[in-house]
Design an enzyme around this catalytic site. Sequence first.
Site, PDB file in Angstrom:
ATOM      1  N   GLY A 210       0.822  -1.209   0.000  1.00 19.34           N
ATOM      2  CA  GLY A 210       0.000   0.000   0.000  1.00 19.34           C
ATOM      3  C   GLY A 210       0.849   1.249   0.000  1.00 19.34           C
ATOM      4  O   GLY A 210       1.928   1.285  -0.582  1.00 19.34           O
ATOM      5  N   GLU A 233      -2.891  -3.715  -5.954  1.00 15.99           N
ATOM      6  CA  GLU A 233      -4.080  -2.918  -6.248  1.00 15.99           C
ATOM      7  C   GLU A 233      -3.743  -1.452  -6.442  1.00 15.99           C
ATOM      8  O   GLU A 233      -4.431  -0.729  -7.147  1.00 15.99           O
ATOM      9  CB  GLU A 233      -5.103  -3.054  -5.127  1.00 15.99           C
ATOM     10  CG  GLU A 233      -4.633  -2.487  -3.797  1.00 15.99           C
ATOM     11  CD  GLU A 233      -5.536  -2.885  -2.645  1.00 15.99           C
ATOM     12  OE1 GLU A 233      -6.396  -3.756  -2.846  1.00 15.99           O
ATOM     13  OE2 GLU A 233      -5.373  -2.333  -1.559  1.00 15.99           O
TER      14      GLU A 233
END
Length: 626
Positions: A210, A233
């Site tokens: 992240g 992601e």
Amino acid sequence: MTIALPARPDWSQLIKSGSRVFVGGNAGVPYALIDDLIEHSKGFSDIELVHMLALGDTRWAKEEYRERFKVNTFFIHGEEVRRAIDEGRADYTPVFLSEMSSLFSDGTLPLDAALVSVSPPDEFGYCSLGVSVDICMSAVRQARVVVAQINPQMPRTAGHSFIHISEITACIEADEPLQQITLPPIDSVAERIGQYVAMLVEDGSTLQFGVGKIPSATLKYLQRHKDLGIHSEMLSDSIIDIIASGAITNRKKTFHPGKIVTSFCIGSERLYQFVHNNPHIEFYPSSYVNKPSNIAKNDKMVTINSALEVDLTGQVVADSLGYDFYSGIGGQVDFVSGASMSKGGKPIIALPSTAKDESISRIVPCITEGAGVVTSRGNVHYIVTEYGIASLRGKSIRERALELIRVAHPKFRAKLLEEVRKHYWVPHFQQKYPTDIAELGAIQLQKIVIQGETFYMRPLNPADERRLQEFFYSHTKETLRLRYNYDPKQMSREKSCNLVSVDQNTDVALCIVRQEGSRITIHAVGRFYYNQHDNSCEAAFVTRETQQGKGMASRLLTKLIDIARMRNIHRMVAFCRADNKPMIAIFEHHGFKRLFSDDPSEVELALPLQEDNAANATEQDKQRDH
């Protein structure tokens, strides 16, 4: 070729009171378009605005618009959205990122409109969703109407990021900077966590991470790795330096080899320029990137996610602080599940051991009342704090509790052990909590390579109880006889517990282990016992038969001598059977001298540790010679 743009939005024709409208999020929030909606929506009421994380001034969530708009967010972020949720004016919907788009497609949350930000169309009429493909693409495909902000500052990104101008119902042109964030500086805690996480990453692994201090620190310590890949992601500025280092090649990826795969990016203008027209980085919808079965197609998939707290069974709280919802589920469970299924995969939860200036432990006996479990205890493989790596996969509740107490902040360890003893998660004879060896420094784990094999040297700790039993029962009778001077038949659980429950501030116990995934095997143990009456210590070690002769005992002894010297211990002694010539040779190689003994079956050796002691010993030797 001139591409004709759709007309400006006539909101009265596009939506009505009670409509559900998707708003593009992350760094791609179409703020100029939202301002246009706010300006022309005075006659509307009860419009539900659905979005995920939205950077910037989420003005639509302000109190003054409460009759006009109601927020339903999949991820809580921003002052106005957080306040609206706290006051009951907005909703938070927990959902896996991989499944958000299915809420639109299966009619659970049907969309009347989607508001997105796109790049200007190319000569063929294709616009890019740029830095925020994520669930925007799914919303565009499912919404009744699509209203776009055509922004020249939106990068054109590769992958499945394109929509044709003919798919856009209405648009405005607005040249507007994308929302940016600046990475916080890496502090000492994040630095240590990053070093530990990097130790778990093998060459050829594929990474997910992240944004924040811990991912930045981890990527910093991965710059000397080889052939890493990225399937994540999201991307942040941290990727630029590690790509420049040559550590990221993507050539060993087994899913989309040669390409970085992501669904959105958040960072600075530098990052947005980096992804613009970059053929090596491909953006896909979250339903594709976060699909656990797709994630698992990458061998050696390493996922790095954070938590707000972890209980002593391994349950992970990530979206709430007690009854207060703080963020969202996001993609944590998607990637933890995918990495768990990956061949050689490693799902990692990394977090500081404390919060609020070390006044609160994030490792807790039980989760805070009102908090929710995002990742279950059955999914977790590794928990990493600045105090080390807790390996949980395949561990019993007792072993998990001891592993997690070991990586908790030292000032909370005694209390944590006291709490779990109440529930009989650990036996009555487990009296001591794990302690660190201060002389090893901030990083208690040392990677060593012996004849091409990777091992780790670290303190022995209470969680090693079963591993020490296995180590004991692996020995031959000859090894046991040489080490203990008799043939012990049993290493009971209580005996093993006593041997691994060491107060490392007084005595020292080190081990060399091999860690293959969650499988940890002890191959050598070295320790010294402190004798307060004469400020000396007694050293001993034992090595697994298959590793003897490879230098493990010598490495342990070297480290024990260093620690003893730093503690200003006067001398180190050792007692060996006279027929244990290999062990005697190791001690003598490190400067130990034989002392006179009345027992011919035993050899006593000593090593002066301080310079004045060494000088006195030398003088005494000279006097004896004369």
